[in-house]
Scaffold this motif. Sequence first.
Motif, PDB file in Angstrom:
ATOM      1  N   GLU A   1       0.839  -1.208   0.000  1.00 31.78           N
ATOM      2  CA  GLU A   1       0.000   0.000   0.000  1.00 31.78           C
ATOM      3  C   GLU A   1       0.873   1.256   0.000  1.00 31.78           C
ATOM      4  OE1 GLU A   1      -3.993  -1.436   2.395  1.00 31.78           O
ATOM      5  OE2 GLU A   1      -2.272  -0.699   3.537  1.00 31.78           O
ATOM      6  N   LEU A   2       1.945   1.251   0.769  1.00 32.45           N
ATOM      7  CA  LEU A   2       2.853   2.395   0.813  1.00 32.45           C
ATOM      8  C   LEU A   2       3.513   2.624  -0.545  1.00 32.45           C
ATOM      9  CD1 LEU A   2       4.269   4.576   2.494  1.00 32.45           C
ATOM     10  CD2 LEU A   2       6.037   2.883   3.020  1.00 32.45           C
ATOM     11  N   ILE A   3       3.978   1.549  -1.175  1.00 32.28           N
ATOM     12  CA  ILE A   3       4.614   1.661  -2.490  1.00 32.28           C
ATOM     13  C   ILE A   3       3.612   2.189  -3.515  1.00 32.28           C
ATOM     14  CG2 ILE A   3       5.654   0.342  -4.379  1.00 32.28           C
ATOM     15  CD1 ILE A   3       6.946  -1.438  -2.211  1.00 32.28           C
TER      16      ILE A   3
ATOM     17  N   MET B   1       1.544   6.658  -6.926  1.00 30.37           N
ATOM     18  CA  MET B   1       0.438   7.529  -7.344  1.00 30.37           C
ATOM     19  C   MET B   1       0.796   9.000  -7.123  1.00 30.37           C
ATOM     20  SD  MET B   1      -2.884   5.364  -6.081  1.00 30.37           S
ATOM     21  CE  MET B   1      -3.986   6.696  -6.383  1.00 30.37           C
ATOM     22  N   LEU B   2       1.446   9.312  -5.987  1.00 25.59           N
ATOM     23  CA  LEU B   2       1.848  10.690  -5.708  1.00 25.59           C
ATOM     24  C   LEU B   2       2.877  11.172  -6.718  1.00 25.59           C
ATOM     25  CD1 LEU B   2       1.759  13.173  -3.861  1.00 25.59           C
ATOM     26  CD2 LEU B   2       3.638  12.133  -2.557  1.00 25.59           C
TER      27      LEU B   2
ATOM     28  N   THR C   1       3.351  10.017  -9.790  1.00 29.41           N
ATOM     29  CA  THR C   1       2.690  10.130 -11.093  1.00 29.41           C
ATOM     30  C   THR C   1       1.887  11.422 -11.170  1.00 29.41           C
ATOM     31  OG1 THR C   1       2.538   7.727 -11.231  1.00 29.41           O
ATOM     32  CG2 THR C   1       1.118   8.996 -12.702  1.00 29.41           C
ATOM     33  N   PHE C   2       1.123  11.741 -10.134  1.00 30.80           N
ATOM     34  CA  PHE C   2       0.345  12.980 -10.110  1.00 30.80           C
ATOM     35  C   PHE C   2       1.262  14.197 -10.220  1.00 30.80           C
ATOM     36  CE2 PHE C   2      -1.223  16.553  -7.605  1.00 30.80           C
ATOM     37  CZ  PHE C   2      -2.362  16.870  -8.331  1.00 30.80           C
ATOM     38  N   THR C   3       2.358  14.207  -9.473  1.00 33.81           N
ATOM     39  CA  THR C   3       3.295  15.336  -9.512  1.00 33.81           C
ATOM     40  C   THR C   3       3.910  15.482 -10.898  1.00 33.81           C
ATOM     41  OG1 THR C   3       3.792  14.932  -7.173  1.00 33.81           O
ATOM     42  CG2 THR C   3       5.317  16.333  -8.386  1.00 33.81           C
ATOM     43  N   ALA C   4       4.284  14.375 -11.523  1.00 36.79           N
ATOM     44  CA  ALA C   4       4.880  14.445 -12.861  1.00 36.79           C
ATOM     45  C   ALA C   4       3.887  14.999 -13.880  1.00 36.79           C
ATOM     46  CB  ALA C   4       5.363  13.060 -13.283  1.00 36.79           C
ATOM     47  N   VAL C   5       2.651  14.548 -13.839  1.00 36.91           N
ATOM     48  CA  VAL C   5       1.627  15.054 -14.769  1.00 36.91           C
ATOM     49  C   VAL C   5       1.377  16.534 -14.518  1.00 36.91           C
ATOM     50  CG1 VAL C   5      -0.811  14.888 -15.393  1.00 36.91           C
ATOM     51  CG2 VAL C   5       0.554  12.816 -15.161  1.00 36.91           C
ATOM     52  N   PHE C   6       1.317  16.927 -13.258  1.00 35.70           N
ATOM     53  CA  PHE C   6       1.096  18.337 -12.917  1.00 35.70           C
ATOM     54  C   PHE C   6       2.217  19.212 -13.471  1.00 35.70           C
ATOM     55  CE2 PHE C   6       1.750  21.948 -10.067  1.00 35.70           C
ATOM     56  CZ  PHE C   6       0.505  22.569 -10.169  1.00 35.70           C
ATOM     57  N   VAL C   7       3.463  18.791 -13.323  1.00 36.93           N
ATOM     58  CA  VAL C   7       4.605  19.561 -13.816  1.00 36.93           C
ATOM     59  C   VAL C   7       4.578  19.644 -15.342  1.00 36.93           C
ATOM     60  CG1 VAL C   7       7.127  19.544 -14.028  1.00 36.93           C
ATOM     61  CG2 VAL C   7       6.065  19.139 -11.812  1.00 36.93           C
TER      62      VAL C   7
END
Length: 177
Positions: A20-22, A27-28, A30-36
Amino acid sequence: MLNKKNIKNRIKNRGMTSPELILAIMMLSTFTAVFVLVTEFISGFFQPLNDEAREEFIKAEKDLTDVLQDHITINETIDKVIDLFSQPGIDRSYFVNLSCTSLPKEEWDIPSLESNFPKNYQLCIKPAFPENSYQSLQKMESRPGIYILYAKPINGITFNSLPLRRIFCRPKPFCSL
């Protein structure tokens, strides 16, 4: 049968497991990369593409004028011109000789105007429906004239210069509300 001790053991929070941690970290990231990526793509629209465009942009910023102040000045000038031009004492042939001007006080010979008309605008007047003779207006044989007084930007419509116009009726005593 369920007792309180058994229920508390079942509900006890033991934290996240390693998978779950991995998954949460993936997910965090991936979200940051898409946002950037999206932010970089969108920011490309708000800045010049090359040095030449950047120089033109800087030059255009130096030429910026205060649109709000220009519009206030133009509207005050238009109000004064309409007050004068709507009077019955001015002959209708006077309007035929008027051309667009950046200096309405001097070129149109209107002493009540101020000299602070914006230099990047021209004031123009065009008859929409010119009036007939004063005698036919008095006999109610014709209607008063409708004129368009407008200020147009000399360099075209841009983000810091917008046209203004006003429609007025003349001679004023024959115009009804």
